[in-house]
Structure formats: C-alpha cells, structure tokens
Design a protein around this motif. Structure first.
Motif, PDB file in Angstrom:
ATOM      1  N   ILE A   1       0.678  -1.227   0.096  1.00 47.89           N
ATOM      2  CA  ILE A   1       0.004   0.153   0.000  1.00 47.89           C
ATOM      3  C   ILE A   1       1.009   1.316   0.127  1.00 47.89           C
ATOM      4  N   GLY A   2       2.079   1.081   0.841  1.00 44.00           N
ATOM      5  CA  GLY A   2       2.877   2.410   0.881  1.00 44.00           C
ATOM      6  C   GLY A   2       4.203   2.188   1.588  1.00 44.00           C
ATOM      7  N   PRO A   3       5.148   2.974   1.323  1.00 46.75           N
ATOM      8  CA  PRO A   3       6.406   2.704   2.060  1.00 46.75           C
ATOM      9  C   PRO A   3       6.480   3.059   3.676  1.00 46.75           C
ATOM     10  N   THR A   4       5.436   3.639   3.740  1.00 50.93           N
ATOM     11  CA  THR A   4       5.517   4.071   5.309  1.00 50.93           C
ATOM     12  C   THR A   4       4.295   3.672   6.054  1.00 50.93           C
ATOM     13  N   ALA A   5       4.263   3.551   7.479  1.00 53.84           N
ATOM     14  CA  ALA A   5       3.274   3.146   8.261  1.00 53.84           C
ATOM     15  C   ALA A   5       2.362   4.389   8.696  1.00 53.84           C
ATOM     16  N   GLU A   6       2.004   5.251   7.676  1.00 53.05           N
ATOM     17  CA  GLU A   6       1.336   6.536   7.776  1.00 53.05           C
ATOM     18  C   GLU A   6       0.322   6.665   6.991  1.00 53.05           C
ATOM     19  N   TRP A   7      -1.207   6.572   7.683  1.00 59.80           N
ATOM     20  CA  TRP A   7      -2.227   6.461   7.197  1.00 59.80           C
ATOM     21  C   TRP A   7      -3.095   8.003   6.754  1.00 59.80           C
ATOM     22  N   ARG A   8      -3.330   8.197   5.737  1.00 62.89           N
ATOM     23  CA  ARG A   8      -3.870   9.769   5.576  1.00 62.89           C
ATOM     24  C   ARG A   8      -5.650   9.490   5.747  1.00 62.89           C
ATOM     25  N   PHE A   9      -6.162  10.548   6.020  1.00 64.08           N
ATOM     26  CA  PHE A   9      -7.474  10.800   6.276  1.00 64.08           C
ATOM     27  C   PHE A   9      -8.105  12.146   5.770  1.00 64.08           C
ATOM     28  N   GLN A  10      -9.185  12.279   5.409  1.00 65.73           N
ATOM     29  CA  GLN A  10      -9.846  13.544   5.174  1.00 65.73           C
ATOM     30  C   GLN A  10     -11.344  13.706   5.584  1.00 65.73           C
ATOM     31  N   ARG A  11     -11.688  14.655   6.171  1.00 67.34           N
ATOM     32  CA  ARG A  11     -13.186  14.929   6.876  1.00 67.34           C
ATOM     33  C   ARG A  11     -13.485  16.126   6.250  1.00 67.34           C
ATOM     34  N   ASN A  12     -14.485  16.394   5.548  1.00 65.32           N
ATOM     35  CA  ASN A  12     -14.770  17.508   4.921  1.00 65.32           C
ATOM     36  C   ASN A  12     -13.626  17.915   4.275  1.00 65.32           C
ATOM     37  N   ASP A  13     -13.218  19.255   4.456  1.00 66.66           N
ATOM     38  CA  ASP A  13     -12.028  19.717   3.663  1.00 66.66           C
ATOM     39  C   ASP A  13     -10.538  19.515   4.482  1.00 66.66           C
ATOM     40  N   ALA A  14     -10.697  19.106   5.672  1.00 62.36           N
ATOM     41  CA  ALA A  14      -9.352  19.083   6.533  1.00 62.36           C
ATOM     42  C   ALA A  14      -8.995  17.662   6.408  1.00 62.36           C
ATOM     43  N   ALA A  15      -7.577  17.546   5.808  1.00 62.14           N
ATOM     44  CA  ALA A  15      -6.721  16.454   5.771  1.00 62.14           C
ATOM     45  C   ALA A  15      -5.993  16.181   6.859  1.00 62.14           C
ATOM     46  N   SER A  16      -5.791  14.893   7.312  1.00 62.21           N
ATOM     47  CA  SER A  16      -4.633  14.437   8.286  1.00 62.21           C
ATOM     48  C   SER A  16      -3.771  13.334   8.186  1.00 62.21           C
ATOM     49  N   ALA A  17      -3.106  12.965   8.935  1.00 57.57           N
ATOM     50  CA  ALA A  17      -2.373  11.769   8.742  1.00 57.57           C
ATOM     51  C   ALA A  17      -1.961  11.197  10.038  1.00 57.57           C
ATOM     52  N   VAL A  18      -2.025   9.954  10.214  1.00 55.24           N
ATOM     53  CA  VAL A  18      -1.569   9.395  11.424  1.00 55.24           C
ATOM     54  C   VAL A  18      -0.660   8.160  11.065  1.00 55.24           C
ATOM     55  N   ARG A  19       0.327   8.245  12.189  1.00 48.06           N
ATOM     56  CA  ARG A  19       1.381   7.306  12.036  1.00 48.06           C
ATOM     57  C   ARG A  19       1.141   6.083  12.743  1.00 48.06           C
ATOM     58  N   VAL A  20       0.920   4.999  12.150  1.00 57.98           N
ATOM     59  CA  VAL A  20       0.595   3.816  13.158  1.00 57.98           C
ATOM     60  C   VAL A  20       1.749   2.814  13.089  1.00 57.98           C
ATOM     61  N   THR A  21       1.904   2.134  14.215  1.00 59.96           N
ATOM     62  CA  THR A  21       2.821   1.052  14.480  1.00 59.96           C
ATOM     63  C   THR A  21       2.353  -0.484  14.326  1.00 59.96           C
ATOM     64  N   PRO A  22       2.471  -0.915  13.189  1.00 60.45           N
ATOM     65  CA  PRO A  22       1.890  -2.274  12.924  1.00 60.45           C
ATOM     66  C   PRO A  22       2.455  -3.367  13.803  1.00 60.45           C
ATOM     67  N   ARG A  23       1.429  -4.104  14.359  1.00 63.98           N
ATOM     68  CA  ARG A  23       1.954  -5.248  15.006  1.00 63.98           C
ATOM     69  C   ARG A  23       2.443  -6.454  13.823  1.00 63.98           C
ATOM     70  N   LEU A  24       1.697  -6.361  12.681  1.00 65.13           N
ATOM     71  CA  LEU A  24       2.117  -7.324  11.704  1.00 65.13           C
ATOM     72  C   LEU A  24       2.087  -6.312  10.306  1.00 65.13           C
ATOM     73  N   THR A  25       3.470  -6.689   9.495  1.00 65.02           N
ATOM     74  CA  THR A  25       3.730  -5.888   8.387  1.00 65.02           C
ATOM     75  C   THR A  25       3.838  -7.217   7.663  1.00 65.02           C
ATOM     76  N   VAL A  26       3.047  -7.136   6.257  1.00 59.69           N
ATOM     77  CA  VAL A  26       3.101  -8.441   5.344  1.00 59.69           C
ATOM     78  C   VAL A  26       3.447  -7.483   3.971  1.00 59.69           C
ATOM     79  N   THR A  27       4.073  -8.452   2.953  1.00 60.54           N
ATOM     80  CA  THR A  27       4.429  -7.871   1.709  1.00 60.54           C
ATOM     81  C   THR A  27       3.265  -8.090   0.675  1.00 60.54           C
TER      82      THR A  27
END
Length: 299
Positions: free
Chosen positions: A195-221
């Motif tokens: 999905i992407g090279p980092t564990a940062e998930w981007r979101f958007q609500r109305n016109d406001a965008a945000s990003a949340v850095r998550v720490t995966p317990r499991l990362t798969v390829t």
C-alpha cells in the motif's frame, strides 16, 4: 515503396519517442526502422523527426503528418476488417495489463468472457503492480487506478475505488471500533507494505486532511496476506476498497472510519486506438467497460 508501411513505422517511432521502441512495437530491427523513416522523409522532402541521443521528437511538420498518418492507417484497418468480416467476428491477439489484485478479481473474469465469446482471439494478461508503458511494452489495453497523466491514449472512466479501514466483527467485538483516526494508536494494526512505503495513514473529513502514524504489529508484503490476517481477527487494516469487496459483501470484514475516508480514485481503461479501433480491441474494451461499470463495488 509501401507508403502505408512507412507511415506505420513513422507512427510507431513517433509514439514510442524512440527508434528502438518503434522497432520493438513492430517486431522489426532498429536499422530497418531507421531506413524506413529516412525513406519516408526523403520521399516527402520534409524532416519529420528531431533525433537526440536519448529521445526522438516530432517536428512541427512531423506532428501534422503524424495526425494525418493515424487517420489513414485507421481507415485502412477499418477497410480491411470490413472486407474480411472482422467487425462481426473479432480475431487476433490482445495484450492487457492491470494491477495484480485488480486483475485477478475484476479483469480475469472479463478476459474469460471475451475468449469464450470470440473463439478467434487470444489474450496475454500482464498483472503487475507497476505502471506499464503501453507503447514500449507492446500492450494494447491497460486498466489504471488513479488520476491519469496527459497522454494521447483513449481513456474511458469505468469506476472509482478508495482506501478503506476495516476489521473483522470478532476483533471489533473484543476490542471495540475506533471513533476517530487518533484512536488507532490503541489498536492492533495489520499493514501491507504494497500500500505504501511508510506506516502513515492519511485521512480526510470535509476539507480537512490529516495523517496518522501507526505502528503495525504485523507487516506483510502482499495485500492477500493482510486481508487473511484481518479476516482472522488479528487487527485493523487499511486496503483498497476493491481488494476487500468480497469480504465486505460476505460480512467477514466491516468498514471503519467511513467519515474520514480520503477522496476516491478513478479507474480508467486505456487503449492506443481511437474511434476506428480494430475489432479485437474495440470488442474487448466494450466488454470490459460494461462489466466494470456495472460492478457495484466500483461505484
């Protein structure tokens, strides 16, 4: 001198922006392609291409001739097909490309349908998670996800997809559902590196965008592995909507944080030929477009 042949060589070189690319597309040797273009320029008395060590570009006169040559070749192809009845019975080989999982879930059923309808056709499918250069790699039809760069290809929009957050009902029963992206920090995360090279998930609500850095317990390829772990109740994952459409439909997975989903991305079918596309390409594109547009998971 076969002027139609020389036109076809010139068009292949101009569209590939290289003599080597034109040669691959036509299954000719590079010297033969170079000689053909030189013969055409000598016949016309006009320079059609500017050559550099890295690229080939059409001149102003070459661009006008390219447009006319495309029309002449298309008309000739259409006349050939009408004469042999190919408009009623498509024949020949079609090469198609799509992302791996999208190809397996959505394109392959259409390919099977196409081959069963038209016994005189053959298909080569290139399912790859990279952008395939249709011209250089000799591909007739491409299915692309995301906004398109400017190009000379014919593009049909056939649907849209987006990134979604999901989990299994068993996990949610035990751990609860996050009410906002910030609450993901307290949940078990399953991440697919595709999905992407980092564990940062981007979101958007109305016109406001945000990003949340998550720490995966499991990362798969692979996305398949992430889906499997999520269905088994390990945690929460973020995937493309089409990738989990079967699991969402069956109830194995549930969508989360729907109010925070980013804008959806278009799905297009690209092909190199325009209104006068050959019967084999036209029939394939029409069949695939109808299937994808009628799929509720892509709308």
């Amino acid at each position: 001198m076969d002027r139609l042949h020389l036109m076809s060589v010139f068009v292949a070189v101009a569209e590939s922006e290289s003599f080597a690319g034109g040669a691959r597309r036509l299954a000719m040797s590079p010297p033969a392609v170079t000689r053909a273009v030189a013969a055409l320029e000598a016949h016309l008395g006009v320079k059609l291409l500017n050559r550099t060590t890295r690229h080939v570009r059409v001149t102003e006169a070459g661009q006008r001739y390219l447009d006319d040559a495309r029309r002449v070749i298309a008309a000739a192809d259409e006349a050939d097909e009408a004469a042999v009845g190919q408009n009623a019975a498509p024949r020949g080989h079609v090469t198609v490309t799509a992302p791996v999982m999208f190809g397996r879930l959505y394109v392959m059923p259409g390919i099977v349908d196409y081959l069963q309808r038209y016994p005189g056709t053959e298909v080569s499918a290139m399912f790859l998670d990279r952008v395939v250069n249709l011209l250089e790699e000799g591909v007739d039809v491409g299915i692309r996800i995301g906004e398109l760069a400017d190009s000379s290809f014919k593009a049909l929009r056939v649907g849209q997809v987006g990134r979604v957050v999901c989990a299994a009902p068993a996990y949610l029963a035990a751990q609860g559902a996050p009410a906002s992206p910030a609450e993901l920090a307290s949940h078990t995360i399953v991440a697919a590196s595709a999905i992407g090279p980092t564990a940062e998930w981007r979101f958007q609500r109305n016109d406001a965008a945000s990003a949340v850095r998550v720490t995966p317990r499991l990362t798969v390829t692979t996305n398949d592995a992430a889906i499997e772990a999520t269905v088994r109740g390990l945690g929460i994952s973020r995937l493309m909507s089409y990738q989990v459409a079967p699991q969402l439909a069956s109830g194995e997975l549930v969508l989360l944080l729907r109010d925070f989903e980013p804008p959806r991305m278009p799905v297009h079918i690209l092909h190199r030929e325009g209104r006068h596309a050959s019967a084999k390409i036209r029939s394939f594109v029409d069949l695939m477009a109808a299937r994808l547009r009628n799929d509720p998971s892509l709308n």
